[in-house]
Design a protein around this motif. Structure first.
Motif, short mmCIF file in Angstrom:
data_model
loop_
_atom_site.label_atom_id
_atom_site.label_comp_id
_atom_site.label_asym_id
_atom_site.label_seq_id
_atom_site.Cartn_x
_atom_site.Cartn_y
_atom_site.Cartn_z
N THR A 35 -15.47 -57.17 36.19
CA THR A 35 -14.23 -57.11 35.43
C THR A 35 -13.41 -55.89 35.81
OG1 THR A 35 -15.23 -58.30 33.60
CG2 THR A 35 -13.29 -56.99 33.09
N CYS A 36 -12.17 -56.13 36.16
CA CYS A 36 -11.27 -55.07 36.62
C CYS A 36 -11.82 -54.36 37.87
CB CYS A 36 -10.97 -54.05 35.53
SG CYS A 36 -10.19 -54.76 34.11
N GLY A 37 -12.64 -55.06 38.62
CA GLY A 37 -13.18 -54.49 39.85
C GLY A 37 -12.19 -54.60 41.00
N ILE A 38 -12.60 -54.11 42.17
CA ILE A 38 -11.71 -54.09 43.32
C ILE A 38 -11.33 -55.52 43.74
CG2 ILE A 38 -11.50 -53.35 45.73
CD1 ILE A 38 -11.48 -51.11 43.54
N ALA A 39 -12.28 -56.45 43.59
CA ALA A 39 -11.99 -57.83 43.96
C ALA A 39 -10.84 -58.38 43.13
CB ALA A 39 -13.23 -58.70 43.80
N ALA A 40 -10.81 -58.03 41.87
CA ALA A 40 -9.73 -58.51 41.00
C ALA A 40 -8.37 -58.04 41.53
CB ALA A 40 -9.95 -58.00 39.58
N GLU A 41 -8.31 -56.82 41.99
CA GLU A 41 -7.07 -56.28 42.54
C GLU A 41 -6.69 -57.00 43.84
OE1 GLU A 41 -4.85 -54.38 41.34
OE2 GLU A 41 -3.65 -54.31 43.17
N ILE A 42 -7.69 -57.26 44.66
CA ILE A 42 -7.40 -57.95 45.92
C ILE A 42 -6.86 -59.35 45.64
CG2 ILE A 42 -8.45 -58.91 48.01
CD1 ILE A 42 -10.44 -56.55 47.93
N SER B 5 -21.76 -48.01 40.98
CA SER B 5 -20.71 -48.27 41.94
C SER B 5 -19.41 -48.43 41.14
CB SER B 5 -21.04 -49.55 42.72
OG SER B 5 -20.07 -49.81 43.69
N ARG B 6 -18.82 -47.31 40.82
CA ARG B 6 -17.67 -47.33 39.89
C ARG B 6 -16.39 -46.86 40.57
NH1 ARG B 6 -20.28 -47.25 34.79
NH2 ARG B 6 -21.84 -48.88 35.02
N GLU B 7 -16.22 -47.28 41.82
CA GLU B 7 -15.03 -46.87 42.56
C GLU B 7 -13.73 -47.31 41.90
OE1 GLU B 7 -17.47 -48.77 43.51
OE2 GLU B 7 -16.76 -50.69 44.27
N ALA B 8 -13.83 -48.36 41.06
CA ALA B 8 -12.60 -48.86 40.45
C ALA B 8 -11.95 -47.80 39.55
CB ALA B 8 -12.90 -50.12 39.64
N TYR B 9 -12.78 -46.95 38.90
CA TYR B 9 -12.20 -45.88 38.07
C TYR B 9 -11.19 -45.05 38.87
CZ TYR B 9 -16.01 -46.09 34.54
OH TYR B 9 -16.88 -46.45 33.57
N TRP B 10 -11.60 -44.70 40.06
CA TRP B 10 -10.79 -43.75 40.84
C TRP B 10 -9.61 -44.45 41.47
CZ3 TRP B 10 -13.06 -40.48 38.20
CH2 TRP B 10 -14.44 -40.46 38.04
N ALA B 11 -9.80 -45.74 41.82
CA ALA B 11 -8.66 -46.50 42.34
C ALA B 11 -7.61 -46.69 41.24
CB ALA B 11 -9.13 -47.85 42.87
N HIS B 12 -8.05 -46.60 40.01
CA HIS B 12 -7.16 -46.79 38.86
C HIS B 12 -6.40 -45.51 38.52
CE1 HIS B 12 -5.99 -49.36 35.53
NE2 HIS B 12 -6.16 -48.37 34.70
N THR B 13 -6.77 -44.43 39.16
CA THR B 13 -6.21 -43.12 38.82
C THR B 13 -5.10 -42.74 39.81
OG1 THR B 13 -8.39 -42.47 38.03
CG2 THR B 13 -6.81 -40.69 38.40
N PRO B 14 -3.84 -42.69 39.35
CA PRO B 14 -2.76 -42.31 40.26
C PRO B 14 -3.01 -40.92 40.85
CG PRO B 14 -1.88 -43.16 38.20
CD PRO B 14 -3.35 -42.99 38.01
N GLY B 15 -2.65 -40.75 42.11
CA GLY B 15 -2.76 -39.43 42.73
C GLY B 15 -3.98 -39.27 43.61
N LEU B 16 -4.99 -40.14 43.41
CA LEU B 16 -6.20 -40.04 44.22
C LEU B 16 -6.16 -41.04 45.37
CD1 LEU B 16 -8.99 -40.01 41.44
CD2 LEU B 16 -8.00 -38.03 42.63
N LYS B 17 -6.90 -40.72 46.42
CA LYS B 17 -7.23 -41.72 47.44
C LYS B 17 -8.73 -41.97 47.35
CE LYS B 17 -3.41 -40.51 50.47
NZ LYS B 17 -2.98 -39.95 51.78
N VAL B 18 -9.15 -43.19 47.64
CA VAL B 18 -10.57 -43.54 47.54
C VAL B 18 -11.01 -44.19 48.85
CG1 VAL B 18 -12.33 -44.73 46.20
CG2 VAL B 18 -10.22 -43.96 45.08
#
Lengths: 379, 327
Positions: free
Chosen positions: B267-274, B132-145
């Motif tokens: 670590t650096c997961g979506i929860a951290a961003e929220i 479950s590595r959605e954070a990689y793609w959320a970290h990538t400018p230009g993509l939507k996840v």
């Protein structure tokens, strides 16, 4: 019940013939040279180009080199960013795009001045992009070219996808893409070969074997001397061309483009050439190759070779060559003036083209960024 | 309206978008004859033929790279990567080309494509099949996840993603694929990508989850309301990028407390961003530290022990009780 395999493995040889053959037998790779180093042509293979067309090819090669040399000077004087000169590869460059029409596609690597100029990119545009101005990446109107990606070979699957799209739509356009001998090791490139072959896509792969991937000589890059041999393994016809012979490049590419347009699929062209200069302006080739080695390639210079041929045909003489050189120099200098006029950084546009419309969180970041510029008085 | 599971709902969205727009093509390993290993693309080859449904060679980097080229040419590729764990093979093409071409070409060549892939644990799979590595793609400018949680929103969000002008990574919670059925409408709900959904209104605490984690979260909610007298608000994020900051901030400003659930590493997961966004925008409303219930920062364990790794209702209930107890 099990289904029988489509081709039982025992069918590779009938029982009364020996199974073992040569362990590696890849057959012959066709090679092509039309002009020898003295500029003498094998008339049987010379492409049918009228005098004007031949002179246009010559001028394009001279212009390419003139731009390279001028930009090297600019770089050394602090007026240009790091860039990748292509001195010695002008025939490979012009030849590979020569047969393309404007609605065809060209997907270049970054060392593609000559081909990009031929396709309609402007000199000042190339100067802008290499000097770090994003405006230089503007694809000229009416030109179906992709801006290059810096990661080696990463453009090749994309080029193949464009070709797959053309085939899917049953249209008649063709894609040419180029990459270097270093890129031949990349998985992305080899995957692209396979996709192009499987989907019989209208694409021409031009591997510019210029001898070096930065410091790594081609013979250490691949255990096969002829990179064209990669083609047959994928079911792709391949040819090894003297890349310093612009007539051979034009003939090979024209045949490949015609095949592609006729729906016969991809071709791999290995253009054997030599990078006479630096990998980039940040490179010192003396670390990994000798001056003697470079000297051995000077008599094979693609421009002087073609000039000898044109002199032999009565199309050029020393005066005319000098005049062409001066005209190209003037064209580059004029473009440099336009470059200098446009060389004004626009820090306000960095949030453009990220998404079709900017999401709220990014709008917020953009406001922060613009406020930062405003505080510093940056326009 | 018809009852269907997520696999059927996704298939319905693909079928409808392909019928409506001949530019839409389905591309991937085993998506044609086989109908996809999870059968999401079942029947599409029969209906639309080989020119619209590409059974590709086994090469993820090649699949994504060529799909980008097809999108540049004007098609609308919907790529299936068989398992999200195989996306690493395509990482370079996603980063270099899929995410960047709009920018690199100064808007001349936008990449309107969808990369669908099943993600997450809980199906007793071998290595690389549960990430479950959605954070990689959320970290990538230009993509939507985008990450749906059930048949109904999966159906509508896949429609929206295929019609989106930007490249979309569409993570499908494979544990939910056939887990339950739902009424799915005949035409998609107008869900906008980047909008979260408040699936339960409440006053005491905000629970945020997405994808497969919505199920244990809602189980926990049942327990909390029935056994503990807690009135939680529940947000289904639906879109990781762009993230719906407003809905999160509005909710937490009201409840003052928040627990975030995801199965990806902490670590650096979506929860951290929220948490960062709530810190920036709702700090003065917070009554307790925000808690994370997540996967641990370890490789996904072999499946005999995966149930101990994945967040479950019990651990979510514990986290909520701790957060509520904070004074």
């Amino acid at each position: 019940m099990t289904t029988a395999p489509k081709q039982p493995i025992t069918d590779v040889a009938s029982p009364d013939t020996p199974v073992r053959k040569n362990l590696i037998d890849l057959g012959d790779i066709e090679s092509l040279q039309i002009l020898d180093t003295d500029g003498v042509a094998d008339e049987a293979f010379v492409p049918r180009l009228d005098d004007e067309a031949l002179l246009r090819v010559h001028r394009a090669m001279v212009l390419t080199r003139t731009l390279d040399i001028r930009m090297l000077n600019m770089q050394r004087q602090g007026e240009m960013g790091t860039f990748a000169p292509g001195i010695g590869q002008e025939a490979t460059q012009i030849g590979q795009v020569h047969p393309l029409r404007s609605r065809d596609w060209f997907v270049p690597s970054y060392r593609s001045f000559g081909a990009q100029l031929w396709r309609g990119w402007t000199i000042e545009g190339l100067m802008l992009l290499w000097d770090g101005f994003f405006e230089g990446f503007e694809v000229p109107a009416g030109v179906n070219d992709l801006p290059f990606s810096i990661v080696i070979g990463s453009q090749v699957p994309v080029a193949t996808g464009v070709a797959m799209g053309i085939r899917q739509r049953r249209e008649k356009h063709v894609v040419v893409t180029n990459f270097g001998d270093g890129a031949i090791s990349q998985g992305a490139v080899n995957e692209a070969f396979n996709f192009a072959a499987v989907y019989k896509s209208p694409i021409v792969f031009v591997v510019e074997n210029n001898g070096y991937a930065i410091s790594m000589p081609a013979e250490k890059q691949a255990a096969t001397k002829e990179l064209a041999r990669r083609g047959p393994g994928f079911g792709i016809p391949a040819i090894r061309v003297d890349g310093n012979d612009v007539l051979a490049m034009i003939v090979a590419t024209t045949e490949a483009v015609d095949r592609a347009r006729a729906g016969e699929g991809p071709t791999l062209i290995e253009a054997v050439t030599y990078r006479m200069g630096l990998h980039t302006t940040a490179d010192d080739p003396k670390v990994y190759r000798s001056d003697d080695e470079v000297d051995t390639w000077k008599p094979r210079d693609p421009i002087t070779r073609f000039e000898k041929y044109l002199i032999g045909k009565g199309l050029l003489d020393e005066n005319r060559i000098q005049r062409t050189g001066e005209e190209c120099e003037q064209e580059v200098l004029n473009a440099r003036e336009r470059f200098r006029e446009r060389a004004v950084a626009n820090p306000r546009e960095v949030f453009e083209y990220i998404y079709d419309s900017l999401p709220p969180a990014l709008q917020q970041q953009k406001r922060e960024y613009l406020a930062r510029l405003d505080r510093k008085g940056v326009r | 309206m018809a009852q269907m599971n997520m696999v059927r709902a996704l298939n319905k969205a693909l079928d409808e978008t392909m019928a409506a727009d001949e530019r839409v093509c389905v591309i991937g390993e085993d998506v044609g004859v086989d109908g996809g290993v999870f059968r999401v693309t079942k029947g599409l080859l029969d209906t639309y033929g080989e020119n619209r449904v590409f059974d590709t060679p086994l090469a993820e980097c090649g699949i994504v790279g060529t799909a980008v080229g097809m999108a540049i040419y004007g098609l609308r590729p919907v790529v299936e990567i068989q398992f999200s764990g195989f996306m690493m093979q395509a990482f370079d093409q996603i980063e270099q080309n899929m995410a960047r071409f709009r920018r690199r070409s100064r808007g001349r060549f936008p990449v309107s494509m969808v990369l669908r892939t099943p993600y997450g644990g809980g199906i007793r799979a071998v290595e690389h099949h549960s990430e479950s590595r959605e954070a990689y793609w959320a970290h990538t400018p230009g993509l939507k996840v985008v990450i749906p949680s059930g048949p109904r929103n999966a159906y509508s969000l896949l429609h929206a993603s295929i019609n989106d002008p930007d490249p979309v990574i569409f993570y499908e919670p494979k544990a939910v694929y056939r887990a339950f059925r739902e009424e799915v409408p005949d035409v998609p709900d107008p869900i906008e990508i980047g909008t979260a959904q408040v699936v339960r209104e409440g006053a005491d605490i905000t629970l945020v989850a997405y994808g497969a984690m919505m199920r244990p979260t809602l189980e926990a909610v049942e327990d909390l309301t029935e056994m503990h007298g807690v009135d939680p608000e529940v947000i289904d994020l639906l879109s990781i990028s762009p993230m719906d900051t407003d809905t999160l901030v509005t909710s937490v400003s009201k409840t003052g407390r928040c627990v975030i659930v995801h199965e990806g590493p902490r670590t650096c997961g979506i929860a951290a961003e929220i948490i960062a966004r709530l810190n920036e925008n709702a700090f003065e409303h917070l009554l307790a530290p925000i808690k994370r219930v997540t996967g641990y920062d370890i490789h996904f364990p072999f499946f005999q022990v995966e149930k101990h790794f994945l967040p479950d209702a019990d651990i979510i209930v514990d986290a909520v009780k701790e957060t509520l107890a904070y004074e």
